[in-house]
Design a protein around this motif. Structure first.
Motif, PDB file in Angstrom:
ATOM      1  N   MET A   1      34.499  22.664  36.518  1.00 49.95           N
ATOM      2  CA  MET A   1      35.336  22.765  35.319  1.00 49.95           C
ATOM      3  C   MET A   1      36.049  24.113  35.227  1.00 49.95           C
ATOM      4  O   MET A   1      37.102  24.220  34.604  1.00 49.95           O
ATOM      5  N   VAL A   2      35.506  25.151  35.851  1.00 50.60           N
ATOM      6  CA  VAL A   2      36.125  26.477  35.738  1.00 50.60           C
ATOM      7  C   VAL A   2      37.519  26.492  36.383  1.00 50.60           C
ATOM      8  O   VAL A   2      38.371  27.301  36.021  1.00 50.60           O
ATOM      9  N   ASP A   3      37.761  25.576  37.342  1.00 51.57           N
ATOM     10  CA  ASP A   3      39.058  25.508  38.011  1.00 51.57           C
ATOM     11  C   ASP A   3      39.955  24.415  37.436  1.00 51.57           C
ATOM     12  O   ASP A   3      40.982  24.071  38.034  1.00 51.57           O
ATOM     13  N   TYR A   4      39.594  23.868  36.277  1.00 49.34           N
ATOM     14  CA  TYR A   4      40.395  22.801  35.673  1.00 49.34           C
ATOM     15  C   TYR A   4      41.764  23.367  35.272  1.00 49.34           C
ATOM     16  O   TYR A   4      41.858  24.353  34.541  1.00 49.34           O
ATOM     17  N   PRO A   5      42.851  22.757  35.740  1.00 46.55           N
ATOM     18  CA  PRO A   5      44.186  23.297  35.451  1.00 46.55           C
ATOM     19  C   PRO A   5      44.754  22.825  34.118  1.00 46.55           C
ATOM     20  O   PRO A   5      44.394  21.762  33.620  1.00 46.55           O
ATOM     21  N   ASP A   6      45.659  23.620  33.557  1.00 48.13           N
ATOM     22  CA  ASP A   6      46.364  23.202  32.350  1.00 48.13           C
ATOM     23  C   ASP A   6      47.630  22.441  32.753  1.00 48.13           C
ATOM     24  O   ASP A   6      47.819  22.097  33.928  1.00 48.13           O
ATOM     25  N   LYS A   7      48.523  22.196  31.829  1.00 50.44           N
ATOM     26  CA  LYS A   7      49.719  21.399  32.119  1.00 50.44           C
ATOM     27  C   LYS A   7      50.645  22.075  33.129  1.00 50.44           C
ATOM     28  O   LYS A   7      51.480  21.424  33.769  1.00 50.44           O
ATOM     29  N   ASP A   8      50.506  23.385  33.296  1.00 50.76           N
ATOM     30  CA  ASP A   8      51.315  24.118  34.267  1.00 50.76           C
ATOM     31  C   ASP A   8      50.576  24.335  35.580  1.00 50.76           C
ATOM     32  O   ASP A   8      51.061  25.052  36.464  1.00 50.76           O
ATOM     33  N   GLY A   9      49.390  23.729  35.682  1.00 47.89           N
ATOM     34  CA  GLY A   9      48.613  23.866  36.905  1.00 47.89           C
ATOM     35  C   GLY A   9      47.823  25.155  36.992  1.00 47.89           C
ATOM     36  O   GLY A   9      47.184  25.432  38.014  1.00 47.89           O
ATOM     37  N   LYS A  10      47.855  25.966  35.946  1.00 46.65           N
ATOM     38  CA  LYS A  10      47.150  27.247  35.963  1.00 46.65           C
ATOM     39  C   LYS A  10      45.686  27.066  35.572  1.00 46.65           C
ATOM     40  O   LYS A  10      45.358  26.306  34.656  1.00 46.65           O
ATOM     41  N   THR A  11      44.821  27.784  36.268  1.00 48.42           N
ATOM     42  CA  THR A  11      43.400  27.786  35.939  1.00 48.42           C
ATOM     43  C   THR A  11      43.086  29.005  35.078  1.00 48.42           C
ATOM     44  O   THR A  11      43.948  29.873  34.860  1.00 48.42           O
ATOM     45  N   ALA A  12      41.843  29.078  34.627  1.00 48.91           N
ATOM     46  CA  ALA A  12      41.426  30.235  33.829  1.00 48.91           C
ATOM     47  C   ALA A  12      41.607  31.530  34.617  1.00 48.91           C
ATOM     48  O   ALA A  12      41.936  32.580  34.058  1.00 48.91           O
ATOM     49  N   LEU A  13      41.413  31.449  35.943  1.00 47.06           N
ATOM     50  CA  LEU A  13      41.536  32.644  36.777  1.00 47.06           C
ATOM     51  C   LEU A  13      42.980  33.144  36.815  1.00 47.06           C
ATOM     52  O   LEU A  13      43.218  34.352  36.867  1.00 47.06           O
ATOM     53  N   HIS A  14      43.950  32.242  36.801  1.00 49.79           N
ATOM     54  CA  HIS A  14      45.353  32.653  36.724  1.00 49.79           C
ATOM     55  C   HIS A  14      45.592  33.500  35.470  1.00 49.79           C
ATOM     56  O   HIS A  14      46.225  34.559  35.526  1.00 49.79           O
ATOM     57  N   TYR A  15      45.085  33.006  34.344  1.00 46.90           N
ATOM     58  CA  TYR A  15      45.323  33.715  33.078  1.00 46.90           C
ATOM     59  C   TYR A  15      44.554  35.029  33.023  1.00 46.90           C
ATOM     60  O   TYR A  15      45.029  36.016  32.457  1.00 46.90           O
ATOM     61  N   ALA A  16      43.354  35.042  33.619  1.00 48.76           N
ATOM     62  CA  ALA A  16      42.579  36.283  33.644  1.00 48.76           C
ATOM     63  C   ALA A  16      43.305  37.348  34.467  1.00 48.76           C
ATOM     64  O   ALA A  16      43.375  38.513  34.079  1.00 48.76           O
ATOM     65  N   ALA A  17      43.867  36.933  35.621  1.00 51.87           N
ATOM     66  CA  ALA A  17      44.615  37.869  36.462  1.00 51.87           C
ATOM     67  C   ALA A  17      45.857  38.372  35.737  1.00 51.87           C
ATOM     68  O   ALA A  17      46.212  39.554  35.821  1.00 51.87           O
ATOM     69  N   GLN A  18      46.487  37.482  34.984  1.00 48.58           N
ATOM     70  CA  GLN A  18      47.689  37.847  34.243  1.00 48.58           C
ATOM     71  C   GLN A  18      47.386  38.832  33.120  1.00 48.58           C
ATOM     72  O   GLN A  18      48.210  39.664  32.766  1.00 48.58           O
ATOM     73  N   SER A  19      46.184  38.755  32.578  1.00 46.66           N
ATOM     74  CA  SER A  19      45.815  39.605  31.442  1.00 46.66           C
ATOM     75  C   SER A  19      45.588  41.059  31.832  1.00 46.66           C
ATOM     76  O   SER A  19      45.623  41.947  30.990  1.00 46.66           O
ATOM     77  N   GLY A  20      45.315  41.292  33.123  1.00 44.73           N
ATOM     78  CA  GLY A  20      45.014  42.651  33.557  1.00 44.73           C
ATOM     79  C   GLY A  20      43.596  43.083  33.252  1.00 44.73           C
ATOM     80  O   GLY A  20      43.254  44.254  33.416  1.00 44.73           O
TER      81      GLY A  20
END
Length: 344
Positions: A1-20
């Motif tokens: 579930m940790v790699d479950y993508p949203d409507k844009d295909g992004k996972t939680a890890l994408h958003y975490a990396a984006q947050s800095g």
């Protein structure tokens, strides 16, 4: 579930990396076993997202602010890149013999727009620097040819850093800008990492306080010199300032700081049962600090310290153990791990 993508295909890890926020990335990789090479709908991985990180897009990251004074000033990508690569992020593009094509449009979904291409075009110097360092270390073992050559850093510290003197202001700026090269230079010309200024943190405890685990692991070896006698000596010199151990500082942070604690205990073997002293403290240990908090990460930190030999029955100057602290502050999860303590 940790790699479950949203409507844009992004996972939680994408958003975490984006947050800095390196702490969020570490949690997803270490505890959630997130896939570091997951691609979103545009074919972008978390490493690609790091290449698009621009500090000035964050209101708290104004170029006018060159030191760290709050957690808002600790975002960045160097530690995130280290974590992603150490957990298997693909950096094979660093060894391509074809020169990077910077004329490609970043919006393209084509795979030839690599993270290093993007970092170069958008001016993400930290990522370029870190990827080259990682690739060079790997090249030494594999013999592969690097696609890029390292460019000299223009940062000039000679004349600014006074050997043997307190230079925490300069060091704070180096942390703020994630300048690993600068910290290496700082130390090589005699910058004092250990000695704190009056009523402040030393360079080492700045790394601990703000969660710079990778920098601490590389530059923090002098933390072993922060013995009871050293802390007592500094306390007498500054009088009003009562220094504490690096582990106590690490456990006092609100944001996740388990990686720093692991470096202090696992690599440097600091005194895990050190207790505070002086009129401003009451003999608390790291266990007391952790047991008083409701922060979920401190539960894991408490478990880690107990697994590594922390004394579960250690008492503060009022005769209270960490179990007493957990009961007082009604912190249920830490109490679970403290249940083996003797409350008497």
């Amino acid at each position: 579930m940790v790699d479950y993508p949203d409507k844009d295909g992004k996972t939680a890890l994408h958003y975490a990396a984006q947050s800095g926020r390196a702490e969020s990335v570490a949690i997803l990789l270490e505890m959630g076993h997130a896939n570091p090479n997951a691609e979103d709908s545009d074919g972008l991985t978390p490493l690609d997202i790091c290449a698009r990180f621009q500090r000035d897009k964050f209101p708290s990251q104004s170029a006018k602010v060159l030191t760290i004074s709050s957690e808002n000033h600790t975002i960045g990508v160097r530690q995130i890149i280290k974590s992603l690569v150490s957990h298997g992020a693909d950096i094979s593009f660093m060894f391509s013999r074809d020169p990077p094509d910077l004329s490609r449009q970043l919006a393209s979904k084509a795979k030839y727009i690599t993270p290093i291409d993007t970092a170069l075009e958008l001016g993400c110097e930290v990522m370029v620097d870190e990827l080259i360092k990682i690739a060079k270390a790997r090249q030494a073992n594999s013999g592969e040819e690097l696609a890029l050559e390292e460019k000299p850093n223009e940062l000039i510290l000679d004349g600014l850093v006074k050997p043997g003197q307190i230079n925490t202001g300069i060091f704070n700026t180096l942390l703020r800008t994630e300048s690993e090269w600068g910290i290496e230079k700082f130390r090589s010309i005699g910058g004092d990492l250990l000695r704190p200024p009056p009523n402040g943190h030393s360079c080492i405890t700045l790394m601990v306080r703000w969660g710079y685990a990778s920098f601490l692991e590389k530059f923090g070896d002098e933390v072993v010199l922060m013995t009871d006698s050293w802390i007592e000596k500094i306390g007498k010199e500054w009088r009003q300032f009562k220094p504490t151990s690096a582990l106590y500082v690490a456990c006092s942070r609100e944001l996740p700081n388990l990686e720093v604690i692991k470096v202090l205990v696992g690599k440097f073997g600091v005194n895990i049962n050190w207790q505070t002293r002086g009129w401003t403290y009451h003999g608390e240990s790291a266990l007391h600090v952790l047991a008083e908090s409701r922060s979920w990460w401190k539960t894991h930190a408490l478990e880690y310290l107990l697994d590594n030999g922390a004394d579960i029955n250690i008492k503060d100057s009022d005769g209270n153990t960490a179990l007493h602290s957990a009961l007082k502050y009604k912190t249920a999860e830490p109490l679970t791990f403290c249940s083996g303590m003797d409350p008497i």
